[in-house]
Scaffold this active site. Structure first.
Site, PDB file in Angstrom:
ATOM      1  N   HIS A 191       4.900   5.555   8.223  1.00  0.00           N
ATOM      2  CA  HIS A 191       3.960   5.143   9.715  1.00  0.00           C
ATOM      3  C   HIS A 191       2.539   6.067  10.045  1.00  0.00           C
ATOM      4  O   HIS A 191       1.859   5.964   9.931  1.00  0.00           O
ATOM      5  CB  HIS A 191       3.639   3.900  10.576  1.00  0.00           C
ATOM      6  CG  HIS A 191       4.567   3.002  10.069  1.00  0.00           C
ATOM      7  ND1 HIS A 191       3.993   2.351   8.877  1.00  0.00           N
ATOM      8  CD2 HIS A 191       5.972   2.275  10.026  1.00  0.00           C
ATOM      9  CE1 HIS A 191       5.314   1.298   8.840  1.00  0.00           C
ATOM     10  NE2 HIS A 191       6.165   1.621   9.472  1.00  0.00           N
ATOM     11  N   ARG A 289      -7.432  -2.586  -3.753  1.00  0.00           N
ATOM     12  CA  ARG A 289      -6.761  -3.507  -3.423  1.00  0.00           C
ATOM     13  C   ARG A 289      -7.210  -5.155  -2.877  1.00  0.00           C
ATOM     14  O   ARG A 289      -6.370  -5.203  -1.473  1.00  0.00           O
ATOM     15  CB  ARG A 289      -5.402  -2.586  -2.597  1.00  0.00           C
ATOM     16  CG  ARG A 289      -5.294  -1.256  -3.145  1.00  0.00           C
ATOM     17  CD  ARG A 289      -4.255  -0.187  -2.540  1.00  0.00           C
ATOM     18  NE  ARG A 289      -3.709   0.593  -2.912  1.00  0.00           N
ATOM     19  CZ  ARG A 289      -4.200   1.713  -2.382  1.00  0.00           C
ATOM     20  NH1 ARG A 289      -5.432   2.169  -1.739  1.00  0.00           N
ATOM     21  NH2 ARG A 289      -3.921   2.795  -2.860  1.00  0.00           N
ATOM     22  N   ARG A 325      -8.785  -4.268  -9.012  1.00  0.00           N
ATOM     23  CA  ARG A 325      -7.113  -4.958  -8.903  1.00  0.00           C
ATOM     24  C   ARG A 325      -7.076  -6.249  -8.503  1.00  0.00           C
ATOM     25  O   ARG A 325      -7.682  -6.387  -7.472  1.00  0.00           O
ATOM     26  CB  ARG A 325      -6.925  -3.795  -8.858  1.00  0.00           C
ATOM     27  CG  ARG A 325      -5.006  -3.818  -9.387  1.00  0.00           C
ATOM     28  CD  ARG A 325      -3.969  -3.566  -8.952  1.00  0.00           C
ATOM     29  NE  ARG A 325      -3.315  -3.459  -7.498  1.00  0.00           N
ATOM     30  CZ  ARG A 325      -2.841  -2.230  -6.687  1.00  0.00           C
ATOM     31  NH1 ARG A 325      -2.605  -1.745  -7.331  1.00  0.00           N
ATOM     32  NH2 ARG A 325      -2.586  -2.693  -5.716  1.00  0.00           N
ATOM     33  N   GLU A 427       1.100   1.665 -15.645  1.00  0.00           N
ATOM     34  CA  GLU A 427       2.414   1.825 -14.826  1.00  0.00           C
ATOM     35  C   GLU A 427       3.569   1.244 -14.554  1.00  0.00           C
ATOM     36  O   GLU A 427       4.374   1.657 -13.975  1.00  0.00           O
ATOM     37  CB  GLU A 427       1.645   0.951 -13.205  1.00  0.00           C
ATOM     38  CG  GLU A 427       1.020  -0.744 -13.635  1.00  0.00           C
ATOM     39  CD  GLU A 427       0.569  -0.600 -12.487  1.00  0.00           C
ATOM     40  OE1 GLU A 427       0.675  -0.049 -10.925  1.00  0.00           O
ATOM     41  OE2 GLU A 427      -0.090  -1.715 -12.056  1.00  0.00           O
ATOM     42  N   ASN A 450       2.038   5.900  -8.763  1.00  0.00           N
ATOM     43  CA  ASN A 450       3.064   5.919  -8.355  1.00  0.00           C
ATOM     44  C   ASN A 450       4.124   4.992  -8.717  1.00  0.00           C
ATOM     45  O   ASN A 450       5.470   5.397  -8.503  1.00  0.00           O
ATOM     46  CB  ASN A 450       2.537   5.284  -7.085  1.00  0.00           C
ATOM     47  CG  ASN A 450       1.812   6.516  -6.024  1.00  0.00           C
ATOM     48  OD1 ASN A 450       1.540   7.034  -6.210  1.00  0.00           O
ATOM     49  ND2 ASN A 450       0.662   5.158  -4.992  1.00  0.00           N
ATOM     50  N   ASP A 451       4.128   3.962  -9.027  1.00  0.00           N
ATOM     51  CA  ASP A 451       4.083   3.061 -10.261  1.00  0.00           C
ATOM     52  C   ASP A 451       5.491   3.593 -11.437  1.00  0.00           C
ATOM     53  O   ASP A 451       6.213   3.077 -11.617  1.00  0.00           O
ATOM     54  CB  ASP A 451       3.865   1.996  -9.778  1.00  0.00           C
ATOM     55  CG  ASP A 451       4.135   1.008  -9.300  1.00  0.00           C
ATOM     56  OD1 ASP A 451       5.419   0.922  -8.548  1.00  0.00           O
ATOM     57  OD2 ASP A 451       3.555   0.043  -9.190  1.00  0.00           O
ATOM     58  N   ARG A 461      10.855   4.271  -5.235  1.00  0.00           N
ATOM     59  CA  ARG A 461       9.846   5.132  -4.698  1.00  0.00           C
ATOM     60  C   ARG A 461       9.988   5.035  -3.429  1.00  0.00           C
ATOM     61  O   ARG A 461       8.995   6.467  -3.051  1.00  0.00           O
ATOM     62  CB  ARG A 461       8.589   4.777  -5.569  1.00  0.00           C
ATOM     63  CG  ARG A 461       7.664   3.168  -4.505  1.00  0.00           C
ATOM     64  CD  ARG A 461       6.373   2.768  -5.363  1.00  0.00           C
ATOM     65  NE  ARG A 461       5.332   2.947  -4.597  1.00  0.00           N
ATOM     66  CZ  ARG A 461       4.446   2.919  -4.632  1.00  0.00           C
ATOM     67  NH1 ARG A 461       4.016   1.502  -5.638  1.00  0.00           N
ATOM     68  NH2 ARG A 461       3.138   2.916  -3.980  1.00  0.00           N
ATOM     69  N   CYS A 498      -5.530   6.730 -10.503  1.00  0.00           N
ATOM     70  CA  CYS A 498      -5.692   5.677  -9.296  1.00  0.00           C
ATOM     71  C   CYS A 498      -4.047   5.575  -8.132  1.00  0.00           C
ATOM     72  O   CYS A 498      -4.164   5.300  -7.404  1.00  0.00           O
ATOM     73  CB  CYS A 498      -6.285   4.022  -9.315  1.00  0.00           C
ATOM     74  SG  CYS A 498      -5.375   3.335 -10.190  1.00  0.00           S
TER      75      CYS A 498
END
Length: 566
Positions: A191, A289, A325, A427, A450-451, A461, A498
């Site tokens: 966080h 998002r 998205r 992804e 990331n994915d 991840r 992205c």
């Protein structure tokens, strides 16, 4: 005294110079009273009163965080309220009180048990331990009548050092006063790291116990790019850090040194993120998002509410592109009012486009109506729509048919609309393999690294145990990226990125060499990436990419990249 360098994980590409202020919020509780002296009924009443006060504090803090930092970051406080109301926790506290503990000792014992359980896990589940500590400390402070340290009022030029920073700690930090922070524990997905990026604060986390030897009041440099804390920096280090912060914000689009234009856009989660993205010089939005419009509420946003949000994003970038998205629910993004299945591995289950073409079909059509109306508005900017978690050609064809059906309905109703650019996220390995078959159905691809790294490498991840495998510098990930780009050669389909990889200025030259047309990232890194683009030549970038693609191990890839930066 010679300068000392401590290494950790840099989470923002920024540097700060300042004076150490140690933050140690944990107060020592007195020894628990004798059990026979405890009035259980009175202690339960104290606990309930403390819960009520803590709940109000958290709600107020959530509201301030959403306004100041962003809705996505503020959602962590929803989990804090859930912990306050968790039956296992409340029953545990009440049982401890019945056994003769005071309310504050009962809270500490109960929460510590859950903290220990979560801390032994990996990835995102381990981060829940910090949430539990945050709620525990808040309750104990209320119960003992302690004052909260006001981190928003620190002296200008402070560098905060701490064992860890909880969400409520980090949300207080004022970038106008705080030059940066460093922590003993933490990682890139903690966080504290997420808040640092949103607040554009220099930060280094996970330094380890060596940080405890840094004295309060010491002069330090926080280098979020290199991931170092420099104690007693010399003049050269100070000047380099001060200069590193002053990266020019370029409002205009940029090109490589030999004239190849590269679009540099920002990822946003809510309307609150749009303004800062424009302020940092983003050319547009490369990833909106939209799931954050659906979270923290009891029912989904209606068509008009969504239309307004998309229109505002277009107005912020009248000359740019806004890539939206469609709803990406499932996996690690549950929504209370939707009937989401309880799956053993939700990342491989019903999420993204699978839900939009299945149980969430009505939500998908409503979202597309709002998007097409926004695309047809004269607010400015060009709207693009992309699908998440695609794995088959059939999904793309069916989604395009739904889009065209929605357009026909709007036409019949006499509504103003326009068909936006249509694309898919890359992804999954499946869609990378199928990219050449998809070019006839789409206008663009956007690579979500990331994915993509997670699925290519079969490495979750958020799991620290396999973080090295899930690194986007793995050769298999680079080859999946290149495969996607090659599928578009000789077509009008453009390719963007992205994922987090796009926001690393040390990788900009490699990504240009791999053939990316657009890079989208957290707004804080836009100026650094734009600068890196202008310092790149296409010939050198392609040479670098070929050498990286020829590597068969991650270490070899890193060696290629290191040779280039030296």
């Amino acid at each position: 005294m010679p300068e000392q360098r401590l290494s950790g994980v840099g989470v923002t590409p920024l540097s700060g110079v300042g004076t150490v202020v140690w933050y140690a919020p944990d107060a020592e509780l007195d020894e628990p009273p004798a059990p026979e002296s405890v009035d259980a009924d009175a202690e339960r009443e104290r606990f309930e009163a403390a819960r009520d006060e803590a709940r109000e504090e958290i709600r107020a803090e959530r509201e301030r965080t959403a306004e100041r930092v962003g809705e996505a970051e503020a959602e962590v406080f929803d989990a804090h309220i859930q912990f306050l109301e968790d039956p296992q926790i409340t029953e545990g506290v009440e049982t401890a009180i019945d056994e003769g503990l005071s309310a504050e000792h009962a809270v500490t014992r109960t929460f510590d048990r859950f903290v220990e359980q979560f801390a032994e896990m990996e990835g995102r589940m381990a981060e829940r331990a910090d949430d539990l500590r945050d709620v525990r400390d808040r309750l104990v402070r209320v119960l003992v009548g302690g004052d909260r340290v006001d981190l928003s009022a620190l002296p200008e030029g402070s560098v905060v050092l701490a064992e860890r920073l909880t969400p409520s700690d980090t949300a207080q930090l004022d970038p106008e006063r705080v030059a940066g922070f460093a922590t003993v524990t933490g990682g890139r997905t903690s966080h504290a790291a997420i808040f640092a990026r949103s607040l554009a604060l220099p930060a280094v986390v996970g330094i380890g116990d060596a940080l405890n030897d840094v004295a309060d009041g010491a002069d330090v440099v926080v280098d979020g790019t290199e991931g170092t804390l420099v104690v007693d920096p010399d003049d050269e280090t100070r000047e380099a850090a001060a200069g590193g912060e002053d990266v020019e914000i370029r409002a205009d689009p940029v090109a490589t040194a030999d004239g190849t234009p590269i679009e540099v856009a920002a990822n946003v989660g809510t309307e609150a993120d749009v303004g800062p993205a424009a302020d940092r010089g983003a050319d547009g939005i490369g990833l909106y998002r939209t799931e954050f419009l659906f979270l923290d509420r009891t029912s989904p946003p209606d068509e008009d509410e969504q239309y307004t949000a998309y229109r505002e994003a277009l107005e912020a970038f009248p000359e740019g592109r806004v890539v939206v998205r469609t709803l990406d629910i499932g996996g690690d993004k549950p929504v209370g009012y939707l009937d989401l299945p309880d799956e053993e591995n939700p990342f491989l289950g019903e999420r993204g486009i699978r839900r939009s073409l299945g149980p969430d079909a009505d939500l998908f059509e409503t979202q597309l109506r709002a998007l097409l109306r926004a695309a047809g508005d004269d607010a400015g900017g060009d709207l693009s729509v992309m699908l998440p978690l695609v794995t088959t050609v059939e999904e793309v064809r069916e989604a395009r048919e739904v889009l065209e059906s929605v357009a026909a309905d709007l036409d019949a109703e006499g509504e103003e609309y326009a068909l936006p650019e249509f694309g898919v996220m890359i992804e999954t390995p499946a869609v990378a393999f199928l990219a050449a078959d998809l070019v006839e159905y789409v206008e663009f691809f956007s690579i979500g690294t990331n994915d993509l790294a997670q699925y290519v490498m079969a490495a979750e991840r958020g799991n620290d145990r396999v973080a090295d495998l899930g690194d986007y510098r793995q050769p298999a990930v680079l080859r999946a990226i290149r495969m996607t780009v090659e599928a578009t050669e000789g077509t009008d389909v453009w390719v963007g990125m992205c994922g987090e990889m796009a926001g690393d200025p040390d990788l900009t030259e490699l990504l240009v060499g791999l053939g990316l047309d657009e890079l989208s990232m957290s707004a804080v890194t836009v100026p650094q990436v734009k600068k890196a683009v202008t310092e790149t030549t296409l010939a050198d970038a392609r040479d670098l990419a070929e050498r990286a693609l020829a590597a068969s191990t991650k270490d070899q890839v890193k060696d290629v990249l290191t040779e280039t930066t030296q």
